[in-house]
Design a protein around this motif. Structure first.
Motif, PDB file in Angstrom:
ATOM      1  N   GLN A   1       0.850  -1.176   0.000  1.00 50.54           N
ATOM      2  CA  GLN A   1       0.000   0.000   0.000  1.00 50.54           C
ATOM      3  C   GLN A   1       0.887   1.228   0.000  1.00 50.54           C
ATOM      4  OE1 GLN A   1      -2.201  -0.457   3.553  1.00 50.54           O
ATOM      5  NE2 GLN A   1      -3.477  -2.089   2.756  1.00 50.54           N
ATOM      6  N   GLU A   2       0.564   2.151  -0.876  1.00 50.61           N
ATOM      7  CA  GLU A   2       1.332   3.385  -0.941  1.00 50.61           C
ATOM      8  C   GLU A   2       0.517   4.484  -0.283  1.00 50.61           C
ATOM      9  OE1 GLU A   2       3.321   6.243  -4.273  1.00 50.61           O
ATOM     10  OE2 GLU A   2       3.336   4.096  -4.588  1.00 50.61           O
ATOM     11  N   SER A   3       1.143   5.249   0.596  1.00 49.99           N
ATOM     12  CA  SER A   3       0.447   6.331   1.274  1.00 49.99           C
ATOM     13  C   SER A   3       0.417   7.562   0.384  1.00 49.99           C
ATOM     14  CB  SER A   3       1.147   6.656   2.592  1.00 49.99           C
ATOM     15  OG  SER A   3       2.401   7.233   2.336  1.00 49.99           O
ATOM     16  N   ASP A   4      -0.355   8.586   0.827  1.00 48.45           N
ATOM     17  CA  ASP A   4      -0.467   9.832   0.073  1.00 48.45           C
ATOM     18  C   ASP A   4       0.871  10.544  -0.048  1.00 48.45           C
ATOM     19  OD1 ASP A   4      -3.147   9.355  -0.189  1.00 48.45           O
ATOM     20  OD2 ASP A   4      -3.710  10.573   1.546  1.00 48.45           O
ATOM     21  N   SER A   5       1.723  10.373   0.950  1.00 49.64           N
ATOM     22  CA  SER A   5       3.006  11.068   0.928  1.00 49.64           C
ATOM     23  C   SER A   5       4.010  10.380   0.020  1.00 49.64           C
ATOM     24  CB  SER A   5       3.556  11.176   2.346  1.00 49.64           C
ATOM     25  OG  SER A   5       3.819   9.885   2.847  1.00 49.64           O
ATOM     26  N   GLY A   6       3.668   9.203  -0.525  1.00 52.22           N
ATOM     27  CA  GLY A   6       4.564   8.519  -1.442  1.00 52.22           C
ATOM     28  C   GLY A   6       5.392   7.446  -0.785  1.00 52.22           C
ATOM     29  N   SER A   7       5.441   7.405   0.546  1.00 50.36           N
ATOM     30  CA  SER A   7       6.224   6.364   1.203  1.00 50.36           C
ATOM     31  C   SER A   7       5.401   5.093   1.266  1.00 50.36           C
ATOM     32  CB  SER A   7       6.603   6.821   2.620  1.00 50.36           C
ATOM     33  OG  SER A   7       5.447   6.984   3.392  1.00 50.36           O
ATOM     34  N   THR A   8       6.117   3.984   1.329  1.00 50.51           N
ATOM     35  CA  THR A   8       5.402   2.710   1.343  1.00 50.51           C
ATOM     36  C   THR A   8       5.671   1.980   2.636  1.00 50.51           C
ATOM     37  OG1 THR A   8       7.228   1.545   0.308  1.00 50.51           O
ATOM     38  CG2 THR A   8       5.559   2.469  -1.163  1.00 50.51           C
ATOM     39  N   VAL A   9       4.731   1.141   2.952  1.00 50.01           N
ATOM     40  CA  VAL A   9       4.889   0.290   4.112  1.00 50.01           C
ATOM     41  C   VAL A   9       5.482  -1.030   3.650  1.00 50.01           C
ATOM     42  CG1 VAL A   9       3.611   0.260   6.273  1.00 50.01           C
ATOM     43  CG2 VAL A   9       2.400   0.752   4.193  1.00 50.01           C
ATOM     44  N   SER A  10       5.852  -1.080   2.377  1.00 46.14           N
ATOM     45  CA  SER A  10       6.285  -2.337   1.781  1.00 46.14           C
ATOM     46  C   SER A  10       7.650  -2.780   2.278  1.00 46.14           C
ATOM     47  CB  SER A  10       6.305  -2.212   0.267  1.00 46.14           C
ATOM     48  OG  SER A  10       7.229  -1.220  -0.110  1.00 46.14           O
ATOM     49  N   ASP A  11       8.516  -1.845   2.675  1.00 48.87           N
ATOM     50  CA  ASP A  11       9.862  -2.228   3.083  1.00 48.87           C
ATOM     51  C   ASP A  11       9.836  -3.212   4.255  1.00 48.87           C
ATOM     52  OD1 ASP A  11      10.818  -0.574   1.117  1.00 48.87           O
ATOM     53  OD2 ASP A  11      11.117   1.114   2.485  1.00 48.87           O
ATOM     54  N   SER A  12       9.067  -2.879   5.281  1.00 46.40           N
ATOM     55  CA  SER A  12       9.003  -3.764   6.432  1.00 46.40           C
ATOM     56  C   SER A  12       8.240  -5.026   6.107  1.00 46.40           C
ATOM     57  CB  SER A  12       8.351  -3.047   7.611  1.00 46.40           C
ATOM     58  OG  SER A  12       9.157  -1.980   7.995  1.00 46.40           O
ATOM     59  N   LYS A  13       7.216  -4.889   5.266  1.00 52.79           N
ATOM     60  CA  LYS A  13       6.480  -6.080   4.854  1.00 52.79           C
ATOM     61  C   LYS A  13       7.393  -6.998   4.056  1.00 52.79           C
ATOM     62  CE  LYS A  13       1.745  -4.452   4.881  1.00 52.79           C
ATOM     63  NZ  LYS A  13       0.518  -4.317   4.124  1.00 52.79           N
ATOM     64  N   LEU A  14       8.262  -6.388   3.243  1.00 51.45           N
ATOM     65  CA  LEU A  14       9.211  -7.186   2.476  1.00 51.45           C
ATOM     66  C   LEU A  14      10.112  -7.970   3.416  1.00 51.45           C
ATOM     67  CD1 LEU A  14      10.664  -5.272  -0.585  1.00 51.45           C
ATOM     68  CD2 LEU A  14       9.708  -7.553  -0.526  1.00 51.45           C
ATOM     69  N   ASP A  15      10.601  -7.311   4.477  1.00 50.59           N
ATOM     70  CA  ASP A  15      11.446  -8.002   5.438  1.00 50.59           C
ATOM     71  C   ASP A  15      10.722  -9.199   6.023  1.00 50.59           C
ATOM     72  OD1 ASP A  15      13.404  -6.140   4.989  1.00 50.59           O
ATOM     73  OD2 ASP A  15      12.913  -4.929   6.746  1.00 50.59           O
TER      74      ASP A  15
ATOM     75  N   GLN B   1       0.399  -5.122  11.702  1.00 52.38           N
ATOM     76  CA  GLN B   1      -0.565  -4.326  12.464  1.00 52.38           C
ATOM     77  C   GLN B   1       0.102  -3.056  13.000  1.00 52.38           C
ATOM     78  OE1 GLN B   1      -2.283  -6.422  15.785  1.00 52.38           O
ATOM     79  NE2 GLN B   1      -4.008  -5.017  15.930  1.00 52.38           N
ATOM     80  N   VAL B   2       1.316  -3.176  13.506  1.00 51.83           N
ATOM     81  CA  VAL B   2       2.059  -2.009  14.000  1.00 51.83           C
ATOM     82  C   VAL B   2       2.298  -1.010  12.867  1.00 51.83           C
ATOM     83  CG1 VAL B   2       4.317  -1.241  14.858  1.00 51.83           C
ATOM     84  CG2 VAL B   2       3.140  -3.145  15.970  1.00 51.83           C
ATOM     85  N   LEU B   3       2.660  -1.506  11.701  1.00 54.16           N
ATOM     86  CA  LEU B   3       2.893  -0.627  10.551  1.00 54.16           C
ATOM     87  C   LEU B   3       1.615   0.104  10.151  1.00 54.16           C
ATOM     88  CD1 LEU B   3       5.213  -2.909   8.417  1.00 54.16           C
ATOM     89  CD2 LEU B   3       5.857  -0.855   9.696  1.00 54.16           C
TER      90      LEU B   3
END
Length: 109
Positions: A9-23, A53-55
């Motif tokens: 999921q990409e947020s409005d600011s352009g950052s993704t939560v994918s990095d931690s999900k990738l880990d 959930q934390v992310l």
């Protein structure tokens, strides 16, 4: 073994939560390659669920914080406008004869 499909999921600011999900996904993929007993797999899945959930909560907190900042800014703007309008009304009232104070004692005599 069961493998969870990852959606980023990409947020409005352009950052993704994918990095931690990738880990987490990499840990699970590495775990899939090794022989893991069911207890460890359940524990790993629970950790992954908690991390996700934390992310999500962090993302929500960032959104709420941005909203609070926007509301504070709007509040300051409205306060400033109210001060200008209050001063304008005071000036109109002082310039108008309708709102001038009258001396009732001098009229009675």
């Amino acid at each position: 073994m069961w493998r969870r499909k990852s959606y980023f999921q990409e947020s409005d600011s352009g950052s993704t939560v994918s990095d931690s999900k990738l880990d987490c996904e990499q840990v699970m993929m590495n775990a899939d390659m090794e022989v893991i007993d069911p207890e460890n797999q359940v524990e790993l899945e629970e950790k992954t669920r908690l991390i996700n959930q934390v992310l999500e909560l962090q993302h929500t907190l960032e959104e709420l914080s941005a909203r609070v900042d926007a509301v504070k800014e709007e509040n300051l703007k409205l306060k400033s406008e109210n001060q200008v309008l209050g001063q304008y009304i005071e000036n109109l009232m002082s310039a108008s004869s309708v709102f001038q104070t009258t001396d009732t004692k001098s009229k009675r005599k």
